[in-house]
Design a protein around this motif. Sequence first.
Motif, mmCIF file in Angstrom:
data_model
loop_
_atom_site.group_PDB
_atom_site.id
_atom_site.type_symbol
_atom_site.label_atom_id
_atom_site.label_comp_id
_atom_site.label_asym_id
_atom_site.label_seq_id
_atom_site.Cartn_x
_atom_site.Cartn_y
_atom_site.Cartn_z
ATOM 1 N N ASP A 137 0.825 -1.230 0.045
ATOM 2 C CA ASP A 137 -0.095 0.112 -0.063
ATOM 3 C C ASP A 137 0.806 1.262 -0.188
ATOM 4 O O ASP A 137 2.088 1.030 0.290
ATOM 5 C CB ASP A 137 -0.790 -0.071 1.238
ATOM 6 C CG ASP A 137 -2.051 0.862 1.013
ATOM 7 O OD1 ASP A 137 -2.289 1.713 0.055
ATOM 8 O OD2 ASP A 137 -2.821 1.278 2.250
ATOM 9 N N THR A 138 0.238 2.357 0.022
ATOM 10 C CA THR A 138 1.102 3.556 -0.081
ATOM 11 C C THR A 138 2.016 3.726 1.199
ATOM 12 O O THR A 138 3.123 4.344 0.934
ATOM 13 C CB THR A 138 0.302 5.034 -0.312
ATOM 14 O OG1 THR A 138 -0.525 4.622 -1.350
ATOM 15 C CG2 THR A 138 0.968 6.059 -0.274
ATOM 16 N N PRO A 198 -4.500 -2.974 -1.301
ATOM 17 C CA PRO A 198 -5.740 -2.102 -1.531
ATOM 18 C C PRO A 198 -5.399 -1.150 -2.583
ATOM 19 O O PRO A 198 -4.222 -0.775 -2.868
ATOM 20 C CB PRO A 198 -6.026 -1.368 -0.129
ATOM 21 C CG PRO A 198 -4.661 -1.602 0.601
ATOM 22 C CD PRO A 198 -4.007 -2.871 0.132
ATOM 23 N N GLY A 199 -6.458 -0.733 -3.240
ATOM 24 C CA GLY A 199 -6.079 0.548 -4.075
ATOM 25 C C GLY A 199 -5.068 0.409 -5.398
ATOM 26 O O GLY A 199 -5.135 -0.842 -5.876
ATOM 27 N N GLU A 200 -4.625 1.516 -5.913
ATOM 28 C CA GLU A 200 -3.788 1.160 -7.136
ATOM 29 C C GLU A 200 -2.488 0.975 -7.096
ATOM 30 O O GLU A 200 -1.779 0.929 -8.046
ATOM 31 C CB GLU A 200 -4.067 2.269 -8.086
ATOM 32 C CG GLU A 200 -5.717 2.514 -8.512
ATOM 33 C CD GLU A 200 -6.135 1.365 -9.308
ATOM 34 O OE1 GLU A 200 -5.203 0.945 -10.426
ATOM 35 O OE2 GLU A 200 -7.221 0.738 -9.115
ATOM 36 N N THR A 201 -1.921 1.106 -5.795
ATOM 37 C CA THR A 201 -0.525 0.990 -5.442
ATOM 38 C C THR A 201 0.051 -0.208 -6.134
ATOM 39 O O THR A 201 1.278 -0.236 -6.606
ATOM 40 C CB THR A 201 -0.302 1.289 -3.995
ATOM 41 O OG1 THR A 201 -0.727 2.283 -3.423
ATOM 42 C CG2 THR A 201 1.269 1.201 -3.757
ATOM 43 N N LYS A 202 -0.605 -1.609 -5.856
ATOM 44 C CA LYS A 202 -0.002 -2.577 -6.382
ATOM 45 C C LYS A 202 0.078 -2.901 -7.983
ATOM 46 O O LYS A 202 1.237 -3.093 -8.309
ATOM 47 C CB LYS A 202 -0.817 -3.997 -6.064
ATOM 48 C CG LYS A 202 -2.308 -3.722 -6.677
ATOM 49 C CD LYS A 202 -3.202 -4.701 -6.086
ATOM 50 C CE LYS A 202 -4.541 -4.847 -6.638
ATOM 51 N NZ LYS A 202 -5.272 -3.350 -6.011
ATOM 52 N N LYS A 204 0.920 0.353 -9.875
ATOM 53 C CA LYS A 204 1.845 1.073 -9.879
ATOM 54 C C LYS A 204 3.344 0.469 -9.531
ATOM 55 O O LYS A 204 4.386 0.566 -10.616
ATOM 56 C CB LYS A 204 1.706 2.284 -9.245
ATOM 57 C CG LYS A 204 0.435 3.206 -9.368
ATOM 58 C CD LYS A 204 0.434 4.378 -8.461
ATOM 59 C CE LYS A 204 -0.846 5.221 -8.791
ATOM 60 N NZ LYS A 204 -0.983 6.512 -7.755
ATOM 61 N N GLU A 224 -6.371 -9.099 -7.437
ATOM 62 C CA GLU A 224 -7.079 -8.628 -6.991
ATOM 63 C C GLU A 224 -7.987 -8.947 -5.857
ATOM 64 O O GLU A 224 -7.874 -10.265 -5.772
ATOM 65 C CB GLU A 224 -8.303 -7.960 -8.030
ATOM 66 C CG GLU A 224 -7.685 -7.243 -9.204
ATOM 67 C CD GLU A 224 -7.190 -5.665 -8.853
ATOM 68 O OE1 GLU A 224 -7.691 -5.336 -7.987
ATOM 69 O OE2 GLU A 224 -6.565 -5.288 -9.740
ATOM 70 N N ASP A 227 -7.596 -6.538 0.139
ATOM 71 C CA ASP A 227 -7.561 -5.182 0.382
ATOM 72 C C ASP A 227 -6.988 -4.905 1.709
ATOM 73 O O ASP A 227 -7.300 -3.605 2.709
ATOM 74 C CB ASP A 227 -9.376 -4.946 0.693
ATOM 75 C CG ASP A 227 -9.768 -4.656 -0.289
ATOM 76 O OD1 ASP A 227 -9.280 -4.563 -1.579
ATOM 77 O OD2 ASP A 227 -11.115 -5.102 -0.634
#
Length: 350
Positions: A137-138, A198-202, A204, A224, A227
């Motif tokens: 995650d970020t 979670p999110g789009e970090t993976k 990126k 996917e 989370d």
Amino acid sequence: MITKTLDENTISLMPEDSDDLLTIRRILKIDDKIIGETTRVIKQDKEYARPDKGERVHVRLAIKVEKISLDNVLDRIRVGGTILESNNESVPHGTHHSFTIKIDEGFNLVKKKWSGVEKKLAKSKGKKTKFILIAIDTGDCGIGRLKGTHLHLLPNMYSGSSGKRYKSSFKIEKFFDDVVGAISSVVEKDNFVIVFGPGETKKKFYNYVSKKPIADKCKFKVIEGIDSGGEDGIHVFTKSDAMKEVMADTKLAKVSQIIDEVMFLANKQSKKFSMGIEETKKANEAGAIESLVFSEKAIQDSDEQEIIDFLNDVESKGGEIFSVDSTIDAGLRVSGLGGIISLLRFPLEY
């Protein structure tokens, strides 16, 4: 486990993980002979040497096995026995020595006669597929190395980002570089690296690492549905449906499937499963066991040799056996069910 047959009575063995140690424990018997490198304290006979002072030296010994003890916590097997041969004249034959079997340390095992089950257990099944799990995650990243059913977690990594990133000079590429550096220390050629979180970090991170040299060394896959990031994300993944799909042919997926099937049968009040030592022993007496999963609890709570003999008897009757440890959720679930469960070929009344 890396194995090589040297002659009719001798097989060279080198355990690669905790599962292999347990397999070796099932093979070892009293009166077997072990040949390998070890250390031993040799007393000094110099004129002014202290009588209690000795020097620890490396020696190659052959010992006759008299006592066997499995230490799951420290990942080793301690074997006690009498020295039969030595490459050091200062080590007298006939004295006692304790030999320790550890991961990534090989030795030769000599038996007067290998049984069918022992040969099957010792037979090399080829190199096991290793998975590197990245829950990113970020803010943080968890990294785990999964081999068989054993999970080794690296220390959690933190990016140092703040909640209000627009006010900071935070650059996620620096965090990605740190993660790549961490996995480079544990990844091997052709390992599977599974990225989630979670999110789009993976995504990126995947796009970033795809341009790095490490991408030519191993295979990356983004999934996917997980989370959570960090260490929690790793544990969530190992008990998820996503894990069963991505790693369908692995030992962990098979073990998870067996556990789920046992729980399903229990809810249906079916008689085609067993839980605990006593039920499973009765099922084995009837020759009913199709597949069996056990954790270290089964050995810790009972006589070690009795459980080892029992497992070998199950295998000799055609049952498929899986071990699982407490580093993953599946091991904790089996321990909570008495340390041992099985699926049966036909229903039984206990």
